[in-house]
Design a protein around this motif. Structure first.
Motif, PDB file in Angstrom:
ATOM      1  N   THR A  37      17.549  50.191 -20.174  1.00  0.00           N
ATOM      2  CA  THR A  37      18.534  49.792 -21.180  1.00  0.00           C
ATOM      3  C   THR A  37      19.206  51.028 -21.776  1.00  0.00           C
ATOM      4  OG1 THR A  37      16.839  49.770 -22.896  1.00  0.00           O
ATOM      5  CG2 THR A  37      17.293  47.683 -21.784  1.00  0.00           C
ATOM      6  N   VAL A  38      20.365  50.820 -22.336  1.00  0.00           N
ATOM      7  CA  VAL A  38      21.099  51.900 -22.996  1.00  0.00           C
ATOM      8  C   VAL A  38      20.411  52.193 -24.319  1.00  0.00           C
ATOM      9  CG1 VAL A  38      23.316  52.617 -23.956  1.00  0.00           C
ATOM     10  CG2 VAL A  38      23.245  51.170 -21.895  1.00  0.00           C
ATOM     11  N   ARG A  39      19.989  53.443 -24.492  1.00  0.00           N
ATOM     12  CA  ARG A  39      19.319  53.830 -25.738  1.00  0.00           C
ATOM     13  C   ARG A  39      20.304  54.547 -26.664  1.00  0.00           C
ATOM     14  NH1 ARG A  39      17.261  57.191 -21.731  1.00  0.00           N
ATOM     15  NH2 ARG A  39      17.848  59.374 -22.010  1.00  0.00           N
ATOM     16  N   ASP A  40      19.911  54.678 -27.914  1.00  0.00           N
ATOM     17  CA  ASP A  40      20.804  55.242 -28.932  1.00  0.00           C
ATOM     18  C   ASP A  40      20.664  56.747 -29.114  1.00  0.00           C
ATOM     19  OD1 ASP A  40      18.382  55.488 -30.271  1.00  0.00           O
ATOM     20  OD2 ASP A  40      18.981  54.270 -31.996  1.00  0.00           O
ATOM     21  N   HIS A  41      19.957  57.400 -28.216  1.00  0.00           N
ATOM     22  CA  HIS A  41      19.790  58.852 -28.323  1.00  0.00           C
ATOM     23  C   HIS A  41      19.551  59.459 -26.945  1.00  0.00           C
ATOM     24  CE1 HIS A  41      15.682  57.374 -28.088  1.00  0.00           C
ATOM     25  NE2 HIS A  41      15.360  58.559 -27.614  1.00  0.00           N
ATOM     26  N   ASP A  42      19.813  60.750 -26.838  1.00  0.00           N
ATOM     27  CA  ASP A  42      19.534  61.499 -25.615  1.00  0.00           C
ATOM     28  C   ASP A  42      19.491  62.974 -25.983  1.00  0.00           C
ATOM     29  OD1 ASP A  42      19.026  61.998 -22.923  1.00  0.00           O
ATOM     30  OD2 ASP A  42      21.149  62.129 -22.416  1.00  0.00           O
ATOM     31  N   GLY A  43      18.390  63.616 -25.678  1.00  0.00           N
ATOM     32  CA  GLY A  43      18.263  65.042 -25.965  1.00  0.00           C
ATOM     33  C   GLY A  43      18.410  65.381 -27.439  1.00  0.00           C
ATOM     34  N   GLY A  44      17.949  64.489 -28.315  1.00  0.00           N
ATOM     35  CA  GLY A  44      18.023  64.749 -29.751  1.00  0.00           C
ATOM     36  C   GLY A  44      19.377  64.444 -30.370  1.00  0.00           C
ATOM     37  N   ARG A  48      26.474  56.720 -28.903  1.00  0.00           N
ATOM     38  CA  ARG A  48      27.174  55.551 -29.455  1.00  0.00           C
ATOM     39  C   ARG A  48      27.377  54.468 -28.397  1.00  0.00           C
ATOM     40  NH1 ARG A  48      25.739  56.377 -34.273  1.00  0.00           N
ATOM     41  NH2 ARG A  48      26.777  58.062 -35.337  1.00  0.00           N
ATOM     42  N   HIS A  49      27.786  54.859 -27.210  1.00  0.00           N
ATOM     43  CA  HIS A  49      27.918  53.957 -26.068  1.00  0.00           C
ATOM     44  C   HIS A  49      28.150  54.809 -24.832  1.00  0.00           C
ATOM     45  CE1 HIS A  49      32.069  54.344 -27.570  1.00  0.00           C
ATOM     46  NE2 HIS A  49      32.428  54.266 -26.319  1.00  0.00           N
ATOM     47  N   LEU A  50      28.186  54.168 -23.687  1.00  0.00           N
ATOM     48  CA  LEU A  50      28.375  54.924 -22.452  1.00  0.00           C
ATOM     49  C   LEU A  50      29.048  54.074 -21.403  1.00  0.00           C
ATOM     50  CD1 LEU A  50      26.030  53.802 -20.371  1.00  0.00           C
ATOM     51  CD2 LEU A  50      24.589  55.294 -21.715  1.00  0.00           C
ATOM     52  N   SER A  51      29.435  54.725 -20.336  1.00  0.00           N
ATOM     53  CA  SER A  51      29.961  54.003 -19.178  1.00  0.00           C
ATOM     54  C   SER A  51      29.375  54.605 -17.920  1.00  0.00           C
ATOM     55  CB  SER A  51      31.485  53.990 -19.140  1.00  0.00           C
ATOM     56  OG  SER A  51      32.030  55.206 -19.470  1.00  0.00           O
ATOM     57  N   GLY A 130      27.425  60.681 -31.004  1.00  0.00           N
ATOM     58  CA  GLY A 130      27.710  60.418 -32.406  1.00  0.00           C
ATOM     59  C   GLY A 130      28.597  61.445 -33.064  1.00  0.00           C
ATOM     60  N   ASP A 131      28.607  62.670 -32.554  1.00  0.00           N
ATOM     61  CA  ASP A 131      29.439  63.719 -33.144  1.00  0.00           C
ATOM     62  C   ASP A 131      30.867  63.712 -32.600  1.00  0.00           C
ATOM     63  OD1 ASP A 131      29.220  64.776 -30.591  1.00  0.00           O
ATOM     64  OD2 ASP A 131      28.077  66.546 -31.199  1.00  0.00           O
ATOM     65  N   GLY A 132      31.204  62.711 -31.781  1.00  0.00           N
ATOM     66  CA  GLY A 132      32.545  62.613 -31.229  1.00  0.00           C
ATOM     67  C   GLY A 132      32.707  63.254 -29.863  1.00  0.00           C
TER      68      GLY A 132
END
Length: 140
Positions: A37-44, A48-51, A130-132
Motif C-alpha cells: 500500500t501507499v504509505r505516508d512517509h519514505d526515508g523520514g 503526500r501521494h505518488l504515481s 510534503g515539502d513540495g
C-alpha cells in the motif's frame, strides 16, 4: 490447469478478493497473499501521494517473474497485479498471492514473488513529498 492465473499491470484500483480467488484451489493447503500500500512517509520524509509508471514490457516481465517462482517452488497457483497511475495514501499498489499444498512453500514462494517483482519488473514510482519536492524511485 494453468499455474499462473493472473499477471497484469493495471491503471485501475486493485482487488484483494480477485487475487485471492485467482489462486484458490482444492489442492492448496496454504495461500499467502501480500498487499503493498501507499504509505505516508519514505526515508523520514512525508509523502503526500505518488504515481506509478510502467514500461510497455512490464506485464510480460511480471509474467516471467511468475514463471520463475512457479519453476522454483511447488506452486499450485500464482497471481500478481501492480497498479499504475496516480495513487493516494492507503491505496493498493501491488497485490500478489501464491497457493501451495503446504504453508511453508507458500510463504517462501510469495516472498520470492514480491522480491523479484520489485527488483526486476520495470515499474517506477514518482513520489510527491510534503515539502513540495518530488522524487523518482526505482529508476536505477
Amino acid at each position: 490447469m494453468t499455474v499462473i492465473r493472473l499477471a497484469e499491470v493495471r491503471d485501475v484500483p486493485l482487488s484483494v478478493d480477485e487475487v485471492h480467488n485467482a489462486v484458490s484451489d482444492p489442492a492448496a493447503g496454504g495461500i499467502v497473499l501480500f498487499t503493498g500500500t501507499v504509505r505516508d512517509h519514505d526515508g523520514g520524509r512525508d509523502v503526500r501521494h505518488l504515481s506509478y509508471s510502467a514500461h510497455p514490457s512490464a506485464a510480460e516481465q511480471l509474467r516471467q517473474v511468475c514463471e520463475k517462482v512457479a519453476a522454483d517452488h511447488p506452486v499450485t497457483a500464482i497471481a500478481a497485479v501492480h497498479r499504475t497511475g496516480d495513487l493516494e495514501i492507503g491505496d493498493l499498489a501491488v497485490v500478489v498471492a501464491v497457493s501451495c499444498a503446504h504453508r511453508g512453500d507458500a510463504f517462501e514462494a510469495c516472498r520470492m514473488l514480491i522480491d523479484e517483482l520489485k527488483a526486476t519488473v520495470p515499474i517506477w514510482k514518482h513520489q510527491r513529498l510534503g515539502d513540495g519536492s518530488s522524487e523518482w524511485v526505482g529508476c536505477a
